[in-house]
Design an enzyme around this catalytic site. Structure first.
Site, short mmCIF file in Angstrom:
data_model
loop_
_atom_site.label_atom_id
_atom_site.label_comp_id
_atom_site.label_asym_id
_atom_site.label_seq_id
_atom_site.Cartn_x
_atom_site.Cartn_y
_atom_site.Cartn_z
N CYS A 41 -28.94 49.36 14.34
CA CYS A 41 -30.10 49.10 13.48
C CYS A 41 -30.56 50.39 12.81
O CYS A 41 -30.00 51.45 13.00
CB CYS A 41 -31.24 48.53 14.30
SG CYS A 41 -31.83 49.68 15.53
N CYS A 44 -31.64 53.20 15.10
CA CYS A 44 -30.51 53.93 15.68
C CYS A 44 -30.03 55.01 14.70
O CYS A 44 -29.80 56.15 15.09
CB CYS A 44 -29.34 52.99 15.96
SG CYS A 44 -29.75 51.58 16.95
N ASP A 444 2.37 40.31 31.37
CA ASP A 444 2.65 41.44 32.24
C ASP A 444 1.55 41.42 33.30
O ASP A 444 0.52 40.79 33.11
CB ASP A 444 2.60 42.72 31.41
CG ASP A 444 2.54 43.96 32.26
OD1 ASP A 444 3.38 44.06 33.16
OD2 ASP A 444 1.65 44.80 32.04
N ASP A 624 0.66 45.67 28.32
CA ASP A 624 -0.07 46.88 27.96
C ASP A 624 0.70 48.17 28.21
O ASP A 624 0.32 49.21 27.72
CB ASP A 624 -1.38 46.95 28.74
CG ASP A 624 -1.16 47.37 30.17
OD1 ASP A 624 -0.18 46.88 30.76
OD2 ASP A 624 -1.94 48.17 30.68
N ASP A 628 6.42 47.68 28.73
CA ASP A 628 6.38 46.41 27.99
C ASP A 628 6.69 46.60 26.51
O ASP A 628 6.88 45.64 25.79
CB ASP A 628 4.97 45.79 28.07
CG ASP A 628 4.53 45.55 29.49
OD1 ASP A 628 5.36 45.06 30.26
OD2 ASP A 628 3.37 45.85 29.80
#
Lengths: 725, 52
Positions: A41, A44, A444, A624, A628
């Site tokens: 916002c 912030c 996995d 991940d 893999d």
């Protein structure tokens, strides 16, 4: 993508080895970027900018709320590490971003270029349309001619500038002897402009300048939507990569220097602190610790590390500081060698033709033949070349794929926007279409279905006294098993025993003195026991046999729901892991997966993926780790979580931003819906051609009818795509 | 009909002015942070002049 894994492939080895000191010679100012995931916002923005601008050494700081980033220009010696606590003290989470990795998206040149062409096409088509409306409502001879000449003066430069992307694409397709969607587009544009100019010079009634411009405008809108979707995904993916700033601590004459990983050379001594990741391949020169290899091999059990052991880039050091001697850096490191496997596997995927391409393959020759036939027919019938050419141009314009050009991008924009809000990032252009065809899902285990954090399972088997000793010892270490054990024991209401002289022995565990007896918690051999197959910490309480505390991996949130939903949708779910059989069997049982494989090597995973593909299955791979990566690239479509290694994220089509796995099943059904909508859009476009083409061939298509038909079909297709939201 | 001789050039010029304005905003990266810009209106700390 291999280009990113191997950035200096083209550079000569000598250049790569030379120190890159260009940026280090006392730069006038440092540019820093911080990722601020928590800002949302105006308050912030002000708070962050005020805090940063008040910090000494900062020249200017500006927050970008769209990208949730802060860009800072500061004195050269200011480090991002100094600023993160400043922001954390006012309540904002901040992470350093690697500016070099972000550089590619900072200047969004291609997007700006497309937007500019879109604006020109829009401006020109509105003006020409204004003139055309007067012509259609019956402007008489001289006025009509003047309006046509003004239209021509606007349309020619506008089309030449705005339609350049189509000219370029069509030319590159024609040069290699292929036809794509852009060839009929360009032919229609050129023919429309040429015949209209000819008609105008003969003070004819019909000119298609407005059609040429609106065609360009609608098609550019489709291109821009397409580009936007991918740019958002690319910049988010690059931000993920930039979050891991690649730095290492080099030891030189006993002094620690923080250097970029790219500057490391073979033979360098590198210090890796507990919790740190190995930056390069090497051999341990000093220190004892345990290594977490789960990202590379899938095994959850930590490996004991002592001088002489070879380590690979990507492994995580757990308990003690290690000094390693680099044996392979940069392109030779095991992380980069994996890129070769990926490249081989990827060549299989590029054979996939998207729906749009297969439509274009049918469409482009069809349209050309139709318009050539119309030209030939009318020429033979009337022997009037002007008339025949006009009708051929009208056929090309009316059939031209305004709706087809919008059909795919409008749907994929809507679908990937919706998936993005659910935390999924579509990286590849055809990923959605491929996801819709999936019938087999391969998971996995470590880091994908499980969160990678251990959970103590058998606290109830132990005596209270043992638990108290174990808690006291576990609190003295930050090893993940100790942390999990301490947390579980505290939750069970156990309070720590009074153990004195607690000391951590890196690589083994913690020991101490309890009532004069030495007590130990740690590795099996160290506590005097046999190593089992399960993840365990052993307690030697000084009285009798050592006892085991067993651990399993905690399930990732949404994993059970995702598996259940996928099975309910009629897909086969498989579990392939590099971990030990016991752990995999246990997890498969918990999730209800009947088909599982344990202790699979990276090549096994890739081979199994190819075997499934040969059986005619369309496999979705979710994984991940580095082990893999090849399988991710070989699968029909692949998903990896944001916590995955960079190499795995690069190889996958879709990145899961959050922790939750449950969006996977939803993504599959949304992809099916999106593909259905794309086909529907194609049918709408065809229907409109079935009505309009006979009119054009019969010579009844006036510019007014062409404009009406073209706009209606484009708008219908876009509205149909919006229904997906 | 002579009114057209004024109106058409005027409409074209006004249109090109708009187009030029759009190009200017595009080139000076005013579309880089649409979300932030819409919130900054609420701020009292005006930064409508570039920082020195």
């Amino acid at each position: 993508m291999t280009a990113r894994l191997r950035p200096s492939l083209a550079a000569c080895p000598a250049c790569a080895a030379a120190p890159q000191d260009g940026g280090e010679q006392a730069p006038a100012e440092a540019r820093l970027a911080l990722s601020l995931p928590g800002i949302h916002c105006q308050a912030c923005i002000s708070a962050v900018e005020r805090a940063l601008n008040a910090h000494p050494g900062i020249r200017s700081a500006r927050v970008n709320l769209t990208l949730k980033r802060a860009l800072i220009e500061a004195e050269p010696d200011l480090r991002a590490a100094d600023l993160i606590p400043v922001l954390e003290s006012i309540g904002y989470e901040a992470h350093e971003l690697d500016l070099a990795a972000l550089a590619a998206t900072r200047n969004d040149k291609a997007g700006r270029d497309l937007l500019m062409r879109l604006a020109v096409a829009g401006f020109a088509s509105m003006n020409v349309m204004l003139l055309s409306v007067s012509v259609w409502s019956g402007a008489p001879d001289a006025t009509r001619d003047m309006f046509h000449w003004i239209s021509a003066a606007i349309a020619f430069p506008a089309v030449i500038f705005a339609a350049q992307p189509f000219f370029r694409n069509a030319w590159s397709a024609l040069r290699v002897g292929r036809l794509n969607m852009d060839v009929p587009i360009v032919l229609a544009l050129v023919l429309a402009l040429a015949t209209s100019l000819w008609e105008t010079s003969l003070s004819g009634e019909h000119a298609y300048f407005d059609a040429a411009l609106t065609l360009t405008f609608f098609l550019l809108a489709g291109r821009y939507l397409d580009y936007r979707t991918r740019a958002v995904a690319r910049s988010a993916a690059e931000e993920l990569a930039a979050l891991e700033v690649p730095r290492a601590i080099r030891l030189l004459n006993g002094n620690e220097h923080e250097v970029p990983v790219a500057d490391l050379a073979v033979g360098d001594l590198i210090l890796v602190r507990p919790g740190g990741r190995m930056p390069v391949d090497g051999e341990i020169a000093e220190g004892q610790s345990e290594l977490d290899r789960s990202l590379l091999t899938g095994e959850t059990l930590p490996v004991f590390a002592a001088p002489g052991l070879a380590v690979s880039a990507g492994e995580v050091n757990l308990t003690g500081p290690l000094t390693i001697r680099a044996t392979a850096v940069g392109e030779d490191a095991s992380l980069h060698r994996m890129a070769d496997l990926v490249a081989i596997a990827e060549s299989g995927r590029s054979r996939y033709t998207s729906l749009a391409d297969s439509a274009a393959k049918l469409y482009a020759p069809g349209v050309h033949i139709l318009s050539a036939l119309a030209f030939a027919g009318w020429y033979l019938w009337t022997f009037d070349i002007r008339m025949a050419l006009n009708i051929a141009a009208a056929v090309l314009i009316i059939t031209c794929p305004c709706a087809l050009g919008l059909a795919v991008p409008a749907v994929t924009t809507a679908a990937s926007g919706r998936l993005f809000r659910r935390g999924m990032l579509i990286k590849h252009a055809t990923a959605l279409e491929r996801l819709a065809e999936v019938d087999t899902v391969v998971f996995d285990k470590t880091g994908t279905l499980t969160a990678g954090t251990p959970q103590a399972t058998n606290l109830g088997d132990h005596a209270r006294a043992d638990l108290e000793i174990a808690l006291a010892l576990a609190e003295g270490s930050s090893h993940p098993l100790s942390v999990a054990l301490a947390g579980a024991a505290r939750d069970a209401g156990v309070s720590a025993a009074k153990v004195q002289k607690i000391a951590e022995v890196p690589g083994y565990g913690t020991e101490g003195l309890f009532r004069g007896r030495p007590v130990r918690l740690g590795r099996a051999a160290w506590a005097g026991a046999e190593q089992g197959s399960q993840t365990a910490a052993w307690l030697d309480s000084g009285a009798g046999e050592a006892k085991a505390f067993l651990f399993t991996d905690a399930l990732r949130p949404g994993a059970a729901e995702a598996v259940q939903a996928l099975q309910d949708a009629g897909k086969d779910v498989l579990l392939i892991s590099g971990d030990a059989t016991g752990a995999v069997e246990d997890l498969a049982g918990r999730l209800g997966i009947s088909n599982w494989v344990a202790e699979a090597l990276p090549a096994d995973k890739c081979a199994r993926m190819q075997m499934l593909t040969e059986q005619g299955r369309n496999v979705l791979m979710v994984g991940d780790g580095l082990n893999d990566t090849a399988a991710l690239a070989a699968a029909h479509v692949s998903i990896s979580p944001a916590s995955a290694l960079d190499a795995a994220r690069v190889a996958s089509d879709i990145v899961l931003l959050g922790q939750d796995l449950s969006p996977i099943a939803e993504a599959c059904s949304l992809a099916q819906k999106a593909t259905r909508r794309i086909r529907q859009n194609f049918r709408i476009a065809t229907l409109y051609n079935v009505i309009a083409v006979p009119l054009a061939i019969a010579g009844l298509a006036t510019p007014l009818i062409a404009a009406l038909a073209m706009s209606t079909s484009s708008i219908t297709v876009s509205l149909n795509a919006l229904r997906l939201r | 009909m002579s009114v057209l001789a004024y109106l058409i050039p005027i409409s074209l010029i006004l249109g090109s002015v708009g187009l030029a304005a759009f190009f200017y905003t595009l080139r000076s990266s005013q579309y880089d942070d649409p979300e932030g810009d819409s919130r900054r209106i609420l701020s009292d700390e005006w930064d409508d002049k570039p920082k020195p």
